[in-house]
Design an enzyme around this catalytic site. Sequence first.
Site, PDB file in Angstrom:
ATOM      1  N   GLU A   1       0.621  -1.204  -0.044  1.00  0.00           N
ATOM      2  CA  GLU A   1      -0.005   0.068   0.058  1.00  0.00           C
ATOM      3  C   GLU A   1       0.913   1.238  -0.267  1.00  0.00           C
ATOM      4  OE1 GLU A   1      -3.184  -0.318  -0.480  1.00  0.00           O
ATOM      5  OE2 GLU A   1      -3.199  -2.304  -0.625  1.00  0.00           O
TER       6      GLU A   1
ATOM      7  N   TRP B   1       1.535   1.954  -3.476  1.00  0.00           N
ATOM      8  CA  TRP B   1       0.563   2.524  -4.063  1.00  0.00           C
ATOM      9  C   TRP B   1       0.502   4.002  -4.158  1.00  0.00           C
ATOM     10  CZ3 TRP B   1      -3.198   1.744  -7.706  1.00  0.00           C
ATOM     11  CH2 TRP B   1      -3.503   0.447  -8.161  1.00  0.00           C
TER      12      TRP B   1
ATOM     13  N   TRP C   1     -21.599  11.987 -18.473  1.00  0.00           N
ATOM     14  CA  TRP C   1     -22.084  12.430 -16.918  1.00  0.00           C
ATOM     15  C   TRP C   1     -23.202  12.955 -16.886  1.00  0.00           C
ATOM     16  CZ3 TRP C   1     -18.795   9.239 -14.294  1.00  0.00           C
ATOM     17  CH2 TRP C   1     -17.402   9.275 -14.700  1.00  0.00           C
TER      18      TRP C   1
ATOM     19  N   ASN D   1     -10.527   3.285   3.793  1.00  0.00           N
ATOM     20  CA  ASN D   1     -10.064   3.076   2.416  1.00  0.00           C
ATOM     21  C   ASN D   1     -11.423   2.238   1.798  1.00  0.00           C
ATOM     22  OD1 ASN D   1      -8.488   3.139  -0.095  1.00  0.00           O
ATOM     23  ND2 ASN D   1      -8.373   0.860   0.482  1.00  0.00           N
TER      24      ASN D   1
ATOM     25  N   TRP E   1     -16.221  12.026 -11.661  1.00  0.00           N
ATOM     26  CA  TRP E   1     -15.442  11.551 -10.483  1.00  0.00           C
ATOM     27  C   TRP E   1     -14.815  13.040 -10.201  1.00  0.00           C
ATOM     28  CZ3 TRP E   1     -10.263  12.995 -11.721  1.00  0.00           C
ATOM     29  CH2 TRP E   1      -9.792  13.049 -12.776  1.00  0.00           C
TER      30      TRP E   1
ATOM     31  N   TRP F   1      -9.444   8.159  -7.465  1.00  0.00           N
ATOM     32  CA  TRP F   1     -10.680   8.587  -7.925  1.00  0.00           C
ATOM     33  C   TRP F   1     -10.723   8.056  -9.483  1.00  0.00           C
ATOM     34  CZ3 TRP F   1     -15.302   9.702  -6.613  1.00  0.00           C
ATOM     35  CH2 TRP F   1     -15.289  10.368  -5.151  1.00  0.00           C
TER      36      TRP F   1
HETATM   37  P1  FAD Z   1      -3.004   1.983   5.170  1.00  0.00           P
HETATM   38  O1  FAD Z   1      -3.946   0.954   4.836  1.00  0.00           O
HETATM   39  O2  FAD Z   1      -2.689   1.903   6.703  1.00  0.00           O
HETATM   40  O3  FAD Z   1      -2.055   2.197   4.335  1.00  0.00           O
HETATM   41  C1  FAD Z   1      -0.776   2.879   4.724  1.00  0.00           C
HETATM   42  C2  FAD Z   1      -0.222   3.992   3.777  1.00  0.00           C
HETATM   43  O4  FAD Z   1      -0.319   3.496   2.388  1.00  0.00           O
HETATM   44  C3  FAD Z   1      -1.462   5.088   3.781  1.00  0.00           C
HETATM   45  O5  FAD Z   1      -1.125   6.003   4.794  1.00  0.00           O
HETATM   46  C4  FAD Z   1      -1.078   5.536   2.280  1.00  0.00           C
HETATM   47  O6  FAD Z   1      -0.061   6.770   2.398  1.00  0.00           O
HETATM   48  C5  FAD Z   1      -0.672   4.591   1.493  1.00  0.00           C
HETATM   49  N1  FAD Z   1      -1.862   4.047   0.901  1.00  0.00           N
HETATM   50  C6  FAD Z   1      -2.743   3.045   1.265  1.00  0.00           C
HETATM   51  N2  FAD Z   1      -3.762   2.855   0.308  1.00  0.00           N
HETATM   52  C7  FAD Z   1      -3.533   3.676  -0.768  1.00  0.00           C
HETATM   53  C8  FAD Z   1      -4.093   3.921  -2.099  1.00  0.00           C
HETATM   54  N3  FAD Z   1      -5.220   3.154  -2.412  1.00  0.00           N
HETATM   55  N4  FAD Z   1      -3.441   4.786  -3.063  1.00  0.00           N
HETATM   56  C9  FAD Z   1      -2.386   5.516  -2.496  1.00  0.00           C
HETATM   57  N5  FAD Z   1      -1.775   5.363  -1.313  1.00  0.00           N
HETATM   58  C10 FAD Z   1      -2.453   4.374  -0.362  1.00  0.00           C
HETATM   59  N6  FAD Z   1      -4.890   8.631  -0.079  1.00  0.00           N
HETATM   60  C11 FAD Z   1      -4.231   9.650   0.468  1.00  0.00           C
HETATM   61  O7  FAD Z   1      -3.398   9.449   1.210  1.00  0.00           O
HETATM   62  N7  FAD Z   1      -4.750  11.052   0.399  1.00  0.00           N
HETATM   63  C12 FAD Z   1      -5.925  11.118  -0.523  1.00  0.00           C
HETATM   64  O8  FAD Z   1      -6.298  12.328  -0.943  1.00  0.00           O
HETATM   65  C13 FAD Z   1      -6.689   9.899  -0.995  1.00  0.00           C
HETATM   66  N8  FAD Z   1      -7.594   9.866  -1.720  1.00  0.00           N
HETATM   67  C14 FAD Z   1      -8.544   8.705  -1.859  1.00  0.00           C
HETATM   68  C15 FAD Z   1      -9.671   8.903  -2.679  1.00  0.00           C
HETATM   69  C16 FAD Z   1     -10.158   7.787  -3.120  1.00  0.00           C
HETATM   70  C17 FAD Z   1     -11.642   7.904  -3.833  1.00  0.00           C
HETATM   71  C18 FAD Z   1      -9.816   6.356  -2.686  1.00  0.00           C
HETATM   72  C19 FAD Z   1     -10.760   5.250  -2.821  1.00  0.00           C
HETATM   73  C20 FAD Z   1      -8.733   6.316  -2.052  1.00  0.00           C
HETATM   74  C21 FAD Z   1      -7.902   7.498  -1.641  1.00  0.00           C
HETATM   75  N9  FAD Z   1      -6.648   7.415  -0.913  1.00  0.00           N
HETATM   76  C22 FAD Z   1      -6.287   8.510  -0.270  1.00  0.00           C
HETATM   77  C23 FAD Z   1      -6.088   6.138  -0.688  1.00  0.00           C
HETATM   78  C24 FAD Z   1      -6.455   5.500   0.815  1.00  0.00           C
HETATM   79  O9  FAD Z   1      -7.844   5.393   0.952  1.00  0.00           O
HETATM   80  C25 FAD Z   1      -5.844   6.321   1.877  1.00  0.00           C
HETATM   81  O10 FAD Z   1      -4.511   6.395   1.629  1.00  0.00           O
HETATM   82  C26 FAD Z   1      -5.943   5.332   3.220  1.00  0.00           C
HETATM   83  O11 FAD Z   1      -7.484   5.006   3.325  1.00  0.00           O
HETATM   84  C27 FAD Z   1      -5.367   5.869   4.209  1.00  0.00           C
HETATM   85  O12 FAD Z   1      -5.544   5.063   5.564  1.00  0.00           O
HETATM   86  P2  FAD Z   1      -4.378   4.418   6.448  1.00  0.00           P
HETATM   87  O13 FAD Z   1      -3.181   5.459   6.490  1.00  0.00           O
HETATM   88  O14 FAD Z   1      -5.048   3.809   7.435  1.00  0.00           O
HETATM   89  O15 FAD Z   1      -3.965   3.332   5.273  1.00  0.00           O
END
Ligand code: FAD
Length: 479
Positions: free
Chosen positions: A277, A280, A308, A343, A361, A384
């Site tokens: 992640e 990602w 849209w 997430n 979106w 998105w």
């Molecule tokens: P954990 O699951 O603990 O993951 C650890 C770290 O990995 C996160 O803190 C983050 O930096 C990174 N990460 C995890 N999942 C993703 C992912 N899918 N894409 C990119 N990085 C990821 N994340 C953001 O940081 N900023 C945003 O503006 C953002 N917008 C989002 C919009 C949508 C529509 C969706 C579906 C996801 C988005 N995310 C975003 C990705 C993700 O939802 C969050 O990073 C995550 O929920 C953060 O929670 P956590 O720190 O507990 O994640």
Amino acid sequence: MPDVSIYWFRDDLRLADLPGLAAAAQAGPVIPVFIRDPNLGDAWRIGSASQWWLHHSLLSLRTHLADKGLELILRSGETVAALTALAAQSEATTVYCSRHYQPWSAGLEATLRDSLSSKGVGLKRFPGTLLHEPEDVATGGGTPFKVFTPFWRACNRRPDPHQPLPAPKLTACSATIESEELADWRLLPTSPNWAFGWNDLWSPGEAGAQAALNQFLDHHVQDYGEGRDIPAEPNTSKLSPYLRFGNISPRQVWHAARSSKIERPEAVGSIDKFLSEIGWREFCYHLLFHFPTMPDEAFNPKFSFFPWDDDPQQLVAWQRGQTGYPIVDAGMRELWQTGFMHNRVRMVVASFLTKHLLLNWRAGELWFWDCLLDADIASNACSWQWVGGSGADASPYFRIFNPIAQGEKFDKAGAYTRRWVPEIAGLPDKFLHKPWEAPGEVLSAAGVRLGNTYPNPIVDHKTAREAALSAYSTLKSLD
Ligand code: FAD
């Protein structure tokens, strides 16, 4: 007189593992500065919730610097002019900073370099925001990756990211430099103070970031692999706002997680999932760097022709958590009340906006930009577009999340939904995610009056799904 340098803090609000700051500290006395440039990024100027995080991160940074005898200098204005003026006032010879990857960053850094150099001042830019520089990861043909799995495999074939650096020993500059007052920047909401209570939920800054990382690795990482999709449980790290503002570096997270793999062999699978992640996040930046229009334009150009809808009332219902679909409403209210959304639920609400409501979106991206504490231009745009089907390596558009099934699967016992949608908390689990199917006496017993205490669904799932597939089919002719 030793040479004085400026360290220009950007989205890297920490002292440890900051290569540019370490280099500046080695060169001599340092003036730490943060510039508030109200127009930087245009449409992507910092959003409301993120301003709250910024305020508290700056407070924390200011305290850590003061402990070392340095004052954090705050200046407002256009970045290049403000830094060039500060360099002249302080007779600094070099400005140090971390490299950034936003669509405007390279141009800004180039203009700054020219402006400083015309005054005989140098600019030194360092990595520190990512695990791997975007130019260092490429396909065999030398092109940028557009698919995550090979991208992350290529990252993992590279040498390990450098071990994190400790916070450097800093020497203050002897001159007195004027600073603005943080309070005057009015980054916090006042009337109303919609961030009321956020201090109990979050601890922005370097110490808070380390505490969140330790808490996650010590207590929750073993449940991450299986449990990261359950929004009612604290199985994810909640590190995203800390990473967004650089309160912690990805290298610090990566190395700490890697060490945990050795200490906790039973959690290896979960830790690898967590690392991917973090991968990602890297991938999103890789895409943004190579495709800087990603926040504004569909990555897959076919989607510019997507038919849209444009129904402002439905957008407001989604924003306010009043769609009548409990898991969607729970997520949107969690976002509004805490500046965060789990997430899994982000994916559900994004799918609902783009597929059930057929809204662009970009409307969702902008709402998230304003409401998320972790609003990040790369991750937000990439995610998105991933959900909306237009992104690189996106989920196919025809994969339409069923909000009822998603609620029943990932919030089976209903704890998450009941917390954020309390007006239906009294419904039995069987009807919690589809209140409209509950018999009248069940609704009455739970104190629910549909259309009154809680909305009827704003669209019918089956009809909306068919409309989305039909809208999507119009793109097929463009293949
Ligand atoms: P954990 O699951 O603990 O993951 C650890 C770290 O990995 C996160 O803190 C983050 O930096 C990174 N990460 C995890 N999942 C993703 C992912 N899918 N894409 C990119 N990085 C990821 N994340 C953001 O940081 N900023 C945003 O503006 C953002 N917008 C989002 C919009 C949508 C529509 C969706 C579906 C996801 C988005 N995310 C975003 C990705 C993700 O939802 C969050 O990073 C995550 O929920 C953060 O929670 P956590 O720190 O507990 O994640």
